[in-house]
Write an enzyme that holds these catalytic residues in place. Structure first.
Site, short mmCIF file in Angstrom:
data_model
loop_
_atom_site.label_atom_id
_atom_site.label_comp_id
_atom_site.label_asym_id
_atom_site.label_seq_id
_atom_site.Cartn_x
_atom_site.Cartn_y
_atom_site.Cartn_z
N ASP A 18 0.81 -1.22 0.00
CA ASP A 18 0.00 0.00 0.00
C ASP A 18 0.85 1.27 0.00
O ASP A 18 0.40 2.31 0.50
CB ASP A 18 -0.96 0.04 1.20
CG ASP A 18 -1.80 -1.21 1.29
OD1 ASP A 18 -2.28 -1.67 0.24
OD2 ASP A 18 -1.97 -1.75 2.41
N LYS A 21 2.22 2.20 -5.14
CA LYS A 21 2.95 1.76 -6.33
C LYS A 21 2.20 2.09 -7.62
O LYS A 21 2.80 2.40 -8.62
CB LYS A 21 3.20 0.24 -6.27
CG LYS A 21 4.10 -0.18 -5.13
CD LYS A 21 4.31 -1.69 -5.11
CE LYS A 21 3.10 -2.47 -4.62
NZ LYS A 21 2.72 -2.28 -3.23
N GLY A 45 -4.25 -4.17 -4.43
CA GLY A 45 -5.25 -3.16 -4.76
C GLY A 45 -4.56 -1.89 -5.18
O GLY A 45 -3.90 -1.25 -4.38
N HIS A 46 -4.67 -1.56 -6.46
CA HIS A 46 -4.06 -0.33 -6.95
C HIS A 46 -5.16 0.64 -7.31
O HIS A 46 -5.97 0.36 -8.18
CB HIS A 46 -3.18 -0.63 -8.16
CG HIS A 46 -1.94 -1.39 -7.82
ND1 HIS A 46 -1.31 -2.23 -8.68
CD2 HIS A 46 -1.22 -1.41 -6.68
CE1 HIS A 46 -0.24 -2.76 -8.08
NE2 HIS A 46 -0.17 -2.27 -6.87
N GLN A 229 1.92 -6.15 -3.14
CA GLN A 229 2.22 -6.24 -1.71
C GLN A 229 3.54 -5.50 -1.41
O GLN A 229 3.86 -4.55 -2.09
CB GLN A 229 2.25 -7.69 -1.22
CG GLN A 229 0.88 -8.35 -1.19
CD GLN A 229 0.45 -8.92 -2.52
OE1 GLN A 229 1.19 -9.56 -3.20
NE2 GLN A 229 -0.80 -8.70 -2.87
#
Ligand code: IMP
Length: 447
Positions: A18, A21, A45-46, A229
């Site tokens: 988180d 990225k 999750g992006h 991650q």
């Protein structure tokens, strides 16, 4: 193999994931023709903005938002075909070109409904160490992969093989889940029908992506490897057992895509200006009181996939130095600097003390973390908004010093600083823009 003429860079979360990225990949992708994911699954999750709409990419690399950029889901990723097709559907609905731009490895392992069943049941089973997973079936799929009993994407196109596999696996998993966790059984026939239909939708995306990536290398294309991650969630080098089940560190880019190690040139570590983690596990600089809540509120620290509140704490330099060592950072990117804008003083953990002795060693065991006493240095805050500042030299002096301090302590030059969620709330530091051929006007994108 001949040395790559194009650029190659791995983007790595330097902490517990988180770190932001997605935005960095988006900015860099203006000069990269291929973006490949190599580990994890739809636990990542992006958050990106498409046509003014907030959108969370979980499986598809963020490079898909750049017209003309190829996106690759490598063999090291575990693929939930249903989640993939759903994400593809949402991208299509937002007029993002996926056909002919997005490819999935034929060697990636497939997440099936019994993986989620086992994970959900076992996470809450008595006597089990609770990891606080994303409940996507990631761990059990990697278990099957390493146990050499997994189903790979290529197997989905051999109907008889898939049917037999699902039938055998369901018999075994249903028995285990019932005996250990009293779970209701899953119907293999219905599962086979659904996955046989999904296979046909998946087929146009599937390639030998190792061959595709190596061809791209030979053609001198610029390739970015998008980590998922973070370093401390890596199965080997992270805070085991509170980790994910794949190789999130830079070495994973090689194994998880099939490019050779000597093809990787740069490793870009992304760190927040402070620290967060979701799920269970050690976190030496965690703040439990009002300061932690303040960082959570200012930084909007809620999980992109699960919505869980993230645990927050001060920047941890021993951890960042460890991360730089394991990954070999050639550049560092600092995100969310603006979250610290209001603070008069900013504590930073500069070292650990264990049993009264100073140490920089990251413990191998959970009990080792419990003994850590953090040594803090208090840095002066800047108490000036940094949002929208587009040049490092225009940052308040104290913010510049904070960043230079991080740079010296980690021995990795800072290439980018982010001060807000939008793409233009990012500044490039001298040397970085030139190294990767990027500018802040950003080029064309769906984002
Ligand atoms: P799993 O990956 O679902 O098995 O979860 C294992 C651990 O990794 C849990 O603590 C999760 O919260 C954490 N995790 C997995 N993916 C991410 C991510 O993308 N960002 C942050 N934490 C993650």
């Amino acid at each position: 193999m001949k040395k790559a003429a194009g650029k190659t860079a791995v983007i790595i979360g330097a902490q517990w994931g988180d770190e932001g990225k997605g935005k960095i990949v988006d900015v860099l992708s203006q000069n990269f023709q291929v973006v490949a994911r190599y580990a994890g699954g739809h636990n990542a999750g992006h958050t990106v903005i498409i046509n003014g709409k907030k959108f969370i990419l979980q499986l598809v690399p963020c490079g898909v938002l750049r017209p003309g950029c190829l996106s690759v889901i490598g063999n090291g990723v575990v693929l939930d075909p249903m989640a993939f097709l759903k994400e593809v559907g949402a991208l299509r609905a937002n007029h993002v070109a996926v056909d002919g731009h997005l490819f999935v490895s034929n060697r990636a392992h497939v997440i099936l409904p019994y993986h989620r069943m086992i994970e959900l049941a076992s996470e809450n089973a008595p006597g089990r160490v609770k990891i606080g997973t994303t409940s996507r079936g990631i761990g059990p799929t990697y278990e099957d992969k390493m146990g050499r009993r997994g189903l790979r994407v290529a197997d989905m196109f051999d109907s008889a093989t898939m049917e037999q596999h699902i039938e055998n696996a369901c018999r075994e998993k249903n028995t285990i889940a019932h005996a250990l966790f009293n779970s209701a059984p899953i119907d293999p026939h219905q599962m086979f029908e659904e996955y046989a239909t999904a296979a046909e939708e998946l087929r146009p995306f599937v390639r030998d992506t190792a061959a595709l990536l190596n061809r791209s290398l030979r053609e001198g294309k610029n390739i970015m490897f998008e980590g998922a991650q973070g370093t401390m969630l890596d199965i080997d080098h992270g805070s085991y057992p509170f980790v994910t089940s794949s190789s999130a560190t830079s070495g994973g880019a090689v194994i998880g895509t099939g490019v050779p190690p000597n093809a990787i040139q740069d490793v870009i570590g992304i760190t927040k200006a402070y620290c967060t983690r979701v799920g269970e596990g050690p976190f030496p600089t965690e703040l439990h009181g009002a300061d932690g809540e303040d960082l959570r509120a200012k930084g909007n620290e809620y999980g992109a996939v699960t919505g869980r509140p993230r645990r927050c704490g001060w920047l941890d330099l021993p951890l960042l130095r460890y991360s730089a060592m394991i990954n070999g950072f050639t550049w560092l990117v600092v995100t969310k600097l603006d979250v610290l804008d209001h603070l008069a003083e900013i504590p930073v953990c500069v070292g650990y003390r264990v049993d009264g002795k100073p140490t920089d060693e990251i413990p191998a065991r959970g009990t080792g973390y419990e003994k850590i006493e953090c040594i803090y240095k208090t840095m002066p805050g800047w108490r000036t908004p940094t949002v929208g500042i587009d040049h490092f030299d225009k940052l308040p002096q104290a913010a510049q010093e904070y960043l230079r301090f991080i740079e010296r302590e980690t021995d990795a030059p800072i290439g980018m600083v982010s001060t807000g969620p939008d793409r233009d709330q990012t500044m490039l530091v001298k040397g970085f823009a030139e190294a990767f051929g990027v500018t802040m006007d950003g080029g064309e994108s769906h984002g």
